[in-house]
Each structure stands twice: as structure tokens, then as C-alpha cells.
Scaffold this motif. Structure first.
Motif, mmCIF file in Angstrom:
data_model
loop_
_atom_site.group_PDB
_atom_site.id
_atom_site.type_symbol
_atom_site.label_atom_id
_atom_site.label_comp_id
_atom_site.label_asym_id
_atom_site.label_seq_id
_atom_site.Cartn_x
_atom_site.Cartn_y
_atom_site.Cartn_z
ATOM 1 N N LYS A 187 0.816 -1.222 0.000
ATOM 2 C CA LYS A 187 0.000 0.000 0.000
ATOM 3 C C LYS A 187 0.848 1.270 0.000
ATOM 4 C CE LYS A 187 -4.080 -1.989 2.246
ATOM 5 N NZ LYS A 187 -4.925 -2.006 3.476
ATOM 6 N N VAL A 188 2.087 1.177 0.504
ATOM 7 C CA VAL A 188 2.952 2.365 0.542
ATOM 8 C C VAL A 188 4.157 2.210 -0.387
ATOM 9 C CG1 VAL A 188 2.231 2.998 2.880
ATOM 10 C CG2 VAL A 188 4.249 1.538 2.563
ATOM 11 N N ASN A 189 4.097 1.186 -1.245
ATOM 12 C CA ASN A 189 5.170 0.934 -2.212
ATOM 13 C C ASN A 189 6.510 0.655 -1.525
ATOM 14 O OD1 ASN A 189 6.110 0.614 -4.865
ATOM 15 N ND2 ASN A 189 6.865 2.724 -4.943
ATOM 16 N N ALA A 190 6.447 -0.159 -0.466
ATOM 17 C CA ALA A 190 7.653 -0.556 0.261
ATOM 18 C C ALA A 190 7.956 -2.030 -0.009
ATOM 19 C CB ALA A 190 7.466 -0.332 1.756
ATOM 20 N N ARG A 191 9.138 -2.450 0.356
ATOM 21 C CA ARG A 191 9.541 -3.862 0.264
ATOM 22 C C ARG A 191 9.606 -4.450 1.677
ATOM 23 N NH1 ARG A 191 10.562 -5.810 -5.247
ATOM 24 N NH2 ARG A 191 11.213 -3.971 -6.455
ATOM 25 N N VAL A 192 9.610 -5.788 1.722
ATOM 26 C CA VAL A 192 9.781 -6.513 2.977
ATOM 27 C C VAL A 192 10.994 -7.429 2.823
ATOM 28 C CG1 VAL A 192 8.726 -8.022 4.698
ATOM 29 C CG2 VAL A 192 7.281 -6.504 3.311
ATOM 30 N N LEU A 193 12.006 -7.202 3.640
ATOM 31 C CA LEU A 193 13.202 -8.054 3.646
ATOM 32 C C LEU A 193 13.068 -9.052 4.787
ATOM 33 C CD1 LEU A 193 16.077 -8.804 2.734
ATOM 34 C CD2 LEU A 193 16.938 -7.006 4.254
ATOM 35 N N VAL A 194 13.073 -10.340 4.457
ATOM 36 C CA VAL A 194 12.933 -11.395 5.456
ATOM 37 C C VAL A 194 14.216 -12.219 5.488
ATOM 38 C CG1 VAL A 194 11.531 -13.297 6.320
ATOM 39 C CG2 VAL A 194 10.465 -11.497 4.947
ATOM 40 N N ASP A 195 14.922 -12.151 6.605
ATOM 41 C CA ASP A 195 16.092 -13.004 6.838
ATOM 42 C C ASP A 195 15.570 -14.367 7.286
ATOM 43 O OD1 ASP A 195 18.147 -14.440 8.137
ATOM 44 O OD2 ASP A 195 19.207 -12.611 8.706
ATOM 45 N N GLU A 196 15.753 -15.382 6.434
ATOM 46 C CA GLU A 196 15.188 -16.709 6.670
ATOM 47 C C GLU A 196 16.224 -17.749 7.083
ATOM 48 O OE1 GLU A 196 11.416 -16.561 3.570
ATOM 49 O OE2 GLU A 196 13.309 -17.423 2.855
ATOM 50 N N VAL A 197 17.362 -17.313 7.586
ATOM 51 C CA VAL A 197 18.423 -18.277 7.852
ATOM 52 C C VAL A 197 18.002 -19.337 8.869
ATOM 53 C CG1 VAL A 197 19.583 -16.919 9.676
ATOM 54 C CG2 VAL A 197 20.908 -18.526 8.264
ATOM 55 N N TYR A 198 17.178 -18.965 9.861
ATOM 56 C CA TYR A 198 16.764 -19.938 10.874
ATOM 57 C C TYR A 198 15.537 -20.740 10.452
ATOM 58 C CZ TYR A 198 19.978 -17.732 14.165
ATOM 59 O OH TYR A 198 21.113 -17.254 14.781
ATOM 60 N N VAL A 199 14.724 -20.207 9.546
ATOM 61 C CA VAL A 199 13.512 -20.930 9.157
ATOM 62 C C VAL A 199 13.856 -22.212 8.408
ATOM 63 C CG1 VAL A 199 12.932 -20.016 6.856
ATOM 64 C CG2 VAL A 199 11.115 -20.425 8.534
ATOM 65 N N GLN A 200 15.112 -22.310 7.950
ATOM 66 C CA GLN A 200 15.552 -23.575 7.344
ATOM 67 C C GLN A 200 15.406 -24.733 8.326
ATOM 68 O OE1 GLN A 200 16.536 -23.127 4.106
ATOM 69 N NE2 GLN A 200 16.310 -20.930 4.414
ATOM 70 N N MET A 201 15.362 -24.426 9.629
ATOM 71 C CA MET A 201 15.294 -25.469 10.647
ATOM 72 C C MET A 201 13.905 -26.081 10.801
ATOM 73 S SD MET A 201 17.819 -23.938 13.559
ATOM 74 C CE MET A 201 19.471 -23.398 13.112
ATOM 75 N N LEU A 202 12.957 -25.655 9.980
ATOM 76 C CA LEU A 202 11.702 -26.396 9.891
ATOM 77 C C LEU A 202 11.921 -27.716 9.151
ATOM 78 C CD1 LEU A 202 9.155 -23.549 9.059
ATOM 79 C CD2 LEU A 202 9.364 -24.813 11.210
ATOM 80 N N PHE A 203 13.005 -27.760 8.366
ATOM 81 C CA PHE A 203 13.384 -28.968 7.613
ATOM 82 C C PHE A 203 12.228 -29.488 6.769
ATOM 83 C CE2 PHE A 203 16.215 -29.087 11.422
ATOM 84 C CZ PHE A 203 17.398 -28.813 10.749
ATOM 85 N N GLU A 204 11.465 -28.560 6.183
ATOM 86 C CA GLU A 204 10.353 -28.930 5.324
ATOM 87 C C GLU A 204 10.849 -29.358 3.947
ATOM 88 O OE1 GLU A 204 6.741 -26.007 6.563
ATOM 89 O OE2 GLU A 204 8.434 -25.081 5.555
#
Length: 365
Positions: free
Chosen positions: A178-195
Motif C-alpha cells: 500500500k505504501v510501495n515498500a519492500r519486505v526483507l525477510v532473513d530466513e536463515v533460521y527458518v531452514q530449521m523447519l526442515f520442510e
């Protein structure tokens, strides 16, 4: 540019300096990733390696391997030396000096230091202990403005280890759109879902940019295999920006990273077994400590206990100097009553480290 940004312009990370000079101990519970694998743990032949090769804008076999694993177009993949440099490259491409950036609080200090180094106008939104450190879109909505260019999130949250699901992230993405912004998501730990297949917020829309690496979840920090997922035009901008940061990567590391990606299934099973056992040990310890309050994530390699009386500074010093055990002081996450503990090492070290932590808590209590 706003005066606050100038005052916070920094060229160093206090946490990384501490981690490199003060975190080591006989019983190290400060490390947040899985214990490092050695070359012997990978199926590698000398014929698989080479010192020099043609990478250009990405070593094609590595880019293809990452694109296939995460179900993204190869044109959306930018490789980088670990998540830290991926974050640097991504943020430097996403913002200019003076741009407004929304940052979670508490935050991972090197990421926050990076935003200040890039002279962003940093504003904060809360992730409160009382809310289980959950990411609440309503908190972002209170702070977002038409001047906001970037929202920065860690998932799992560093330091608490709390997971944010895709529905919540999608709400954040809509606020950003809505405000023309980006979202930066550091996902280094989400790898530990091991999906299988592994998730990435990048699939939630082009306003998302995701970073990750093999470092934390798989014990492969020495390979420095990191990446950024971004829409193609933005990925191209990052590759061109990288020409002035790190013109060419370590080719042997790229080739080893391809081999490691081919073997992740077995590595992940071993990592999952260790984390499950160590989480059981840590929860057992926490059940016995009335002097600590802790949000307990069901996955990942970190927790962030709060000392109910006082702050953690004296405890951390005593623990390191007398009991030869280290945890990360909460001051590095702007929450001095807390400390971060890692459970990615071997179970014997964790068991003895927790025993010593209990003794130190009893002494300062």
C-alpha cells in the motif's frame, strides 16, 4: 537527512566484535547454529573441486540447485557469502541514505547496525515478550508511513526463535504494498523447519525479498553459501552492485555448496535429531528454574530466557569467568534482562553447560 540517522551512523557491530573476541568458552552455548560439519562429513572427491572457474553473475550449477530447491526462477537468485553479506547486498540495493526503514525490536544487532551504516532513517516496531515475541501486523501498521521504503524481519525471530507463518507475513506484505515498500525477510533460521520443499517468503509476492544460507541449519557455515531471492530486475541490480563489493566468489566454495545441496536430506535428518534432543534437555532445565521466564519455540536452535530479577550482565560475566560457559548477553538485542542460548551443539556440552548455568543463577540469585 534526519539528524537521528547521522547520530547512529556506524561502521561496526558491537555484537560481532563480542562474538569473535569474548564468546568462546569451554562450554559454548552462545553459538546459534548447528555444530560445524567437516569436509569428511560430505561425500567429496578431489575431482569434484577446482580452484578457479567461470562464475560471472552466479555459478550456474549453484544457481540452478537453489532455484530448484526453493521453486524459484533462476533469474530471481543472487548468491552471496553467507546470510550476513546477503543482507548487506540486499539492503544496499533496496534503500538510499535517508530512506525510512521499519525494524523489529528486539532485533539482530548486525542487521540493525547495517541499516545505520547505510544511513537509513530507522524506526522500530515492537515484538513484546508479553505477546510471545509474535510478529503483529498491527504494530507495523502503527509505524508505517508513506515514507517507509523497507520493513526488515527475521524468521525465525532472532533472538527469540519465534516462527512467523505465511498468513501473518502476507498481511505485512499487504501493508508494504500500500505504501510501495519492500519486505526483507532473513530466513536463515527458518531452514530449521526442515520442510520438503522448504518455504520462502519470496513466494508471497514481489514486494518480498528473502535471504538465507546453509550456515545455521546444516552446520555448513564454512562454505559461506548464502542467497537472495528477489524479482528479476531487483536481482539484476544486486548482481551489479555486488561488482563493487565482492567481484568474484571463492569457486571451490561454490562447488562444495552444490555438493552439499545434493546431500541436505541426510544432513537435515541428523540436525533435526540433535535439535529435538537438545530442546528436550533445555525445556527440562527451564521447568526447574523459577528465576527464568522463557518463550519456548517448538523448533529452531535458539531461546531467549529472561532473568526475573535484575539483568543478565552479571550472570553472563560470572558464567563465563567462573563456570567456563558462554551465552549471549541480552544487551546486544536491547533487552538486558534476557540472554540468548543456543542448542545446536552436542548434547553433552549442552547438558554440562546448563548445569553450570544453574549454578551461576543460584549464585547471583
Amino acid at each position: 537527512m534526519k539528524a537521528a540517522s547521522l547520530l547512529h551512523h556506524t561502521k561496526q557491530s558491537e555484537y560481532m566484535h563480542w562474538a569473535k573476541t569474548r564468546s568462546t568458552a569451554r562450554f559454548n552455548l552462545a553459538t546459534s547454529g548447528l555444530a560445524n560439519l567437516s569436509l569428511r562429513d560430505l561425500r567429496v572427491n578431489l575431482a569434484d573441486l577446482e580452484i578457479t572457474g567461470t562464475s560471472g553473475y552466479g555459478y550456474e550449477p549453484l544457481v540452478r540447485a537453489l532455484a530448484g530447491r526453493y521453486r524459484v526462477d533462476p533469474d530471481c537468485v543472487v548468491t552471496a557469502a553467507g546470510t550476513s553479506f546477503a543482507n548487506h547486498l540486499a539492503m544496499a540495493a533496496l534503500i538510499n541514505a535517508g530512506d525510512e526503514v521499519l525494524f523489529e525490536s528486539p532485533a539482530y544487532e548486525p542487521l540493525l547496525a547495517l541499516a545505520h551504516y547505510l544511513q537509513a532513517d530507522v524506526k522500530r516496531f515492537d515484538r513484546r515478550f508479553e505477546d510471545g515475541f509474535r510478529l503483529l501486523p498491527s504494530e507495523i501498521e502503527k509505524k508505517i508511513s508513506t515514507h517507509t521504503r523497507l520493513i526488515v524481519i527475521t524468521n525465525f525471530h532472532n533472538p527469540s526463535g519465534v516462527f512467523t507463518d505465511d498468513n501473518i507475513l502476507a498481511e505485512v506484505g499487504e501493508l508494504a504494498r500500500k505504501v510501495n515498500a519492500r519486505v526483507l525477510v532473513d530466513e536463515v533460521y527458518v531452514q530449521m523447519l526442515f520442510e520438503e520443499p522448504p518455504r520462502t517468503a519470496f513466494h508471497l509476492g514481489d514486494q518480498f525479498v528473502a535471504t538465507g544460507s546453509l550456515t545455521k541449519a546444516f552446520g555448513l557455515s564454512g562454505l559461506r553459501c548464502g542467497w537472495i531471492f528477489a524479482e528479476p530486475a531487483l536481482a539484476e541490480r544486486m548482481w551489479r552492485l555486488n561488482d563493487i563489493f565482492a567481484a568474484s566468489p571463492v569457486h571451490a566454495g561454490e562447488r562444495l555448496s552444490v555438493l552439499a545441496l545434493q546431500q541436505l536430506e541426510g544432513i537435515a535428518k541428523t540436525a533435526q535429531t540433535r535439535l529435538d534432543e537438545n530442546r528436550r534437555l533445555l525445556n527440562q532445565f527451564l521447568n526447574q528454574r523459577e528465576d527464568l521466564a522463557t518463550i519456548r519455540p517448538v523448533a529452531g536452535s535458539i531461546m531467549f530466557p529472561r532473568v526475573k530479577q535484575g539483568d543478565s550482565e552479571k550472570l553472563c560475566e560470572l558464567l563465563r569467568e567462573k563456570y567456563e560457559t558462554s551465552v549471549v548477553p541480552g544487551k546486544f538485542f536491547e533487552m538486558p534482562a534476557h540472554f540468548r542460548i543456543g542448542l545446536g551443539g552436542d548434547s553433552e556440552t549442552l547438558t554440562e553447560g546448563l548445569r553450570r548455568l544453574g549454578a551461576a543463577l543460584d549464585e547471583v540469585g
